[in-house]
Design a protein around this motif. Structure first.
Motif, mmCIF file in Angstrom:
data_model
loop_
_atom_site.group_PDB
_atom_site.id
_atom_site.type_symbol
_atom_site.label_atom_id
_atom_site.label_comp_id
_atom_site.label_asym_id
_atom_site.label_seq_id
_atom_site.Cartn_x
_atom_site.Cartn_y
_atom_site.Cartn_z
ATOM 1 N N UNK A 209 -35.657 -3.868 -23.878
ATOM 2 C CA UNK A 209 -35.783 -2.963 -22.739
ATOM 3 C C UNK A 209 -34.963 -3.455 -21.560
ATOM 4 N N UNK A 210 -35.254 -2.894 -20.408
ATOM 5 C CA UNK A 210 -34.504 -3.241 -19.206
ATOM 6 C C UNK A 210 -34.978 -4.578 -18.641
ATOM 7 N N UNK A 211 -34.100 -5.275 -17.949
ATOM 8 C CA UNK A 211 -34.517 -6.557 -17.369
ATOM 9 C C UNK A 211 -35.606 -6.356 -16.315
ATOM 10 N N UNK A 212 -36.582 -7.245 -16.332
ATOM 11 C CA UNK A 212 -37.675 -7.201 -15.360
ATOM 12 C C UNK A 212 -37.369 -8.207 -14.263
ATOM 13 N N UNK A 213 -37.312 -7.721 -13.007
ATOM 14 C CA UNK A 213 -36.958 -8.586 -11.864
ATOM 15 C C UNK A 213 -38.087 -8.625 -10.843
ATOM 16 N N UNK A 214 -39.317 -8.827 -11.315
ATOM 17 C CA UNK A 214 -40.511 -8.975 -10.475
ATOM 18 C C UNK A 214 -40.804 -7.774 -9.582
ATOM 19 N N UNK A 215 -40.433 -6.579 -9.990
ATOM 20 C CA UNK A 215 -40.801 -5.383 -9.241
ATOM 21 C C UNK A 215 -42.235 -4.995 -9.613
ATOM 22 N N UNK A 216 -42.790 -4.071 -8.850
ATOM 23 C CA UNK A 216 -44.150 -3.615 -9.104
ATOM 24 C C UNK A 216 -44.187 -2.855 -10.423
ATOM 25 N N UNK A 217 -45.025 -3.318 -11.343
ATOM 26 C CA UNK A 217 -45.085 -2.707 -12.670
ATOM 27 C C UNK A 217 -46.493 -2.832 -13.231
ATOM 28 N N UNK A 218 -46.840 -1.887 -14.088
ATOM 29 C CA UNK A 218 -48.091 -1.977 -14.842
ATOM 30 C C UNK A 218 -47.787 -2.753 -16.108
ATOM 31 N N UNK A 219 -48.684 -3.652 -16.483
ATOM 32 C CA UNK A 219 -48.417 -4.464 -17.667
ATOM 33 C C UNK A 219 -49.620 -4.487 -18.593
ATOM 34 N N UNK A 220 -49.333 -4.772 -19.836
ATOM 35 C CA UNK A 220 -50.359 -4.928 -20.857
ATOM 36 C C UNK A 220 -49.920 -6.065 -21.766
ATOM 37 N N UNK A 221 -50.866 -6.832 -22.263
ATOM 38 C CA UNK A 221 -50.528 -7.983 -23.106
ATOM 39 C C UNK A 221 -51.360 -7.956 -24.376
ATOM 40 N N UNK B 295 -33.739 8.261 -18.568
ATOM 41 C CA UNK B 295 -35.073 7.737 -18.813
ATOM 42 C C UNK B 295 -35.887 7.830 -17.520
ATOM 43 N N UNK B 296 -37.084 8.389 -17.618
ATOM 44 C CA UNK B 296 -37.956 8.525 -16.462
ATOM 45 C C UNK B 296 -38.809 7.281 -16.241
ATOM 46 N N UNK B 297 -39.111 6.565 -17.289
ATOM 47 C CA UNK B 297 -39.944 5.365 -17.208
ATOM 48 C C UNK B 297 -39.134 4.155 -17.670
ATOM 49 N N UNK B 298 -39.164 3.109 -16.882
ATOM 50 C CA UNK B 298 -38.487 1.881 -17.258
ATOM 51 C C UNK B 298 -39.459 0.992 -18.023
ATOM 52 N N UNK B 299 -38.924 0.230 -18.965
ATOM 53 C CA UNK B 299 -39.759 -0.546 -19.866
ATOM 54 C C UNK B 299 -39.141 -1.911 -20.109
ATOM 55 N N UNK B 300 -40.001 -2.932 -20.159
ATOM 56 C CA UNK B 300 -39.574 -4.271 -20.541
ATOM 57 C C UNK B 300 -40.604 -4.829 -21.502
ATOM 58 N N UNK B 301 -40.126 -5.334 -22.630
ATOM 59 C CA UNK B 301 -40.995 -5.955 -23.628
ATOM 60 C C UNK B 301 -40.510 -7.385 -23.804
ATOM 61 N N UNK B 302 -41.429 -8.330 -23.736
ATOM 62 C CA UNK B 302 -41.054 -9.732 -23.941
ATOM 63 C C UNK B 302 -42.173 -10.463 -24.658
ATOM 64 N N UNK B 303 -41.779 -11.494 -25.393
ATOM 65 C CA UNK B 303 -42.741 -12.342 -26.089
ATOM 66 C C UNK B 303 -42.718 -13.692 -25.399
ATOM 67 N N UNK B 304 -43.878 -14.127 -24.936
ATOM 68 C CA UNK B 304 -43.982 -15.351 -24.147
ATOM 69 C C UNK B 304 -44.944 -16.324 -24.816
ATOM 70 N N UNK B 305 -44.843 -17.583 -24.406
ATOM 71 C CA UNK B 305 -45.808 -18.581 -24.856
ATOM 72 C C UNK B 305 -47.181 -18.230 -24.298
ATOM 73 N N UNK B 306 -48.232 -18.567 -25.018
ATOM 74 C CA UNK B 306 -49.583 -18.244 -24.569
ATOM 75 C C UNK B 306 -49.958 -19.049 -23.330
#
Length: 173
Positions: free
Chosen positions: A138-150, A114-125
């Protein structure tokens, strides 16, 4: 000083005080000095404001392509998993899955690299805590630099966890 005229009229005029002239060498500031000083000051202010944003950005900022990819994936998840009533989704298809390459259209080689790592999560508003482990993929997210969308969503299972709504957060790095 009284002068006598030839017509024998005398005048008694007091002498007018002499005007004192100031030479330019003794003057504190000329108009040209002021113009040059203000010009240098404005250039310094412009320099500071143009380079200040680059000083506070992180060294590893996610580019526009990663942000666009996170937006595209979030839209695809809401569209593919949508139940037809607003932004209600059925997340059970993705929950707990570590490799979402085919589901969301990530780039991968023939050997499943995989060339792109991905994390999807559902959070409280109202805060950033995840609902439960079954609402991540997806892969675990450990506060690395990432682009996000909500996206604001609700879950189909009718649980009260997403009352009134939850946030679907997609991170790509």
């Amino acid at each position: 000083m009284n002068r006598q005229r030839t017509d024998d009229r005398t005048r008694n005029r007091s002498r007018r005080p002499r005007t004192i002239s100031i030479s330019l060498a003794e003057r504190g500031q000329t108009t040209q000095d002021f113009a040059v000083g203000i010009g240098v000051f404005l250039l310094a202010i412009a320099f500071v404001f143009s380079f200040l944003p680059s000083l506070v950005t992180p060294y590893e900022s996610s580019g526009g392509a990663k942000t666009a990819q996170a937006d595209r994936i979030a839209d695809r998840i809401v569209d593919d998993l949508g139940t037809g009533s607003g932004n209600e989704i059925n997340f059970t298809d993705y929950a707990g899955d570590d490799n979402l390459t085919e589901e969301v259209g990530l780039r991968a080689s023939s050997g499943d690299v995989v060339y792109d790592n991905l994390n999807i999560s559902i959070k409280y508003v109202n805060n950033s805590t995840t609902l439960n482990p079954s609402t991540t993929a997806g892969e675990p997210y450990t506060n690395q630099s990432a682009a996000s969308s909500a996206r604001i969503i609700t879950l189909e299972n009718g649980s009260n966890e997403c009352d009134p709504a939850c946030r679907l957060v997609v991170r790509v790095w």
